[in-house]
Design an enzyme around this catalytic site. Sequence first.
Site: not given
Length: 399
Positions: A168, A375
Amino acid sequence: MRLFRFVVAQVLLACLAIALPADGGRSSSVTTVSLVKQFGYPIQEHEVQTSDGYILTMHRIPYSKRTGDTGKRPVVFLMHGLLCSSSDWVLSGPDNGLAFILSDAGYDVWMGNARGNTYSRRHASKTPLLQPFWNFEWHDIGIYDLPAMLDKVLYSTGEEQLQYVGHSQGTTALFVLTSSIPLFKRRIRSAHLLAPVAWMGNMESPLAKVAGPLFGQPNALIELFGSAEFLPSSKAMELMGSLLCRDHAVTQVMCTNVLFMLGGWDSPYLNTTLMPEIMATTPAGCSVNQMFHYLQEYNSNYFRQFDYGSTRNKKEYGNKNPPNYNVEGIEVPVYLYYSDNDYFASLIDVDTLRYTMNPNSLKRAYRMPEEKWNHLDFLWGLNVKEILYDKVLDDILNA
Ligand SMILES: *[C@@H]1O[C@H](CO)[C@@H](O)[C@H](O)[C@H]1NC(C)=O
């Protein structure tokens, strides 16, 4: 209308940034060191000061308890995402935690911590209790924190190069570094980027959809007040959770954590056994500007530096618009791993990234066949070793 938006933004900003004592300065007994010790691996802490004064802590697993000290090892550096920390890589234990898997495979494993998180809340002359400490965002993590940490790792180990793994924001910071300081490519043999985040115009996080139009504007507020620590109060998160997170399959606890608001919660993969450790270690702290910069990208659909509004932009950048990051110019060999159900790094945005990159630098773009992988599953998904990390390890070995 503009005035109304400004006032609403002010109020929301105040709600987000007010440090309630219950949330601020969290002191959890679950730390990277305690977790690694609990699993019986050796763990070291190393400090480094950035050229702008932030004192960062890195964690290192020098060798594996399974192999013993085998002498000099190649180096892997792991960099966490937004609101996270080095704990990300170890909290799921030796069978699923990437730090342990790499250690077992023969690597000297170093884990970074960005300024402002649980382990990196010190500065040569500023205190995190006062506003000036928080005047930073992820651009600074890319151009100050990463160079300081990577240089220290190479110096300490005597290696010339290392391999980088980011998740990320840990991927965004790598894009910032390698596009802003091209010479750094000599020190990074390969970069393995999980849930890569550069362009964000198609981000699906509910939090972004709500906050983007307000906070993703060129930032005049910042000009007036500076940034602040991002400390969502538990009350605010409970409210957000009940408004946005209506999925019944979801345990309420997820919807009170801002991390799941950003990363998504509708994944059948999340290893819920890990929830106590996840809740104890995240959110690990960041600056409001880190959020705002991502929201600006969501609004503008540019991967570019922070937008202060045209007046200050002219001063900072010599142009009324912020400069774009030169992704085309990145020469470090890059491996991307991404998925369809990622609220933060959407498929369209990852496509923009990979088709913008120089094809000679992009060694692999692995779109996961698991449709519901989200995610946070890149860290804590069920069977993440078999599903993903074995491939990443293979790529690291062969890079
Ligand atoms: C879920 O996490 C627990 C605790 O670390 C671990 O023991 C278990 O193997 C994990 N399950 C899967 C299927 O990955």
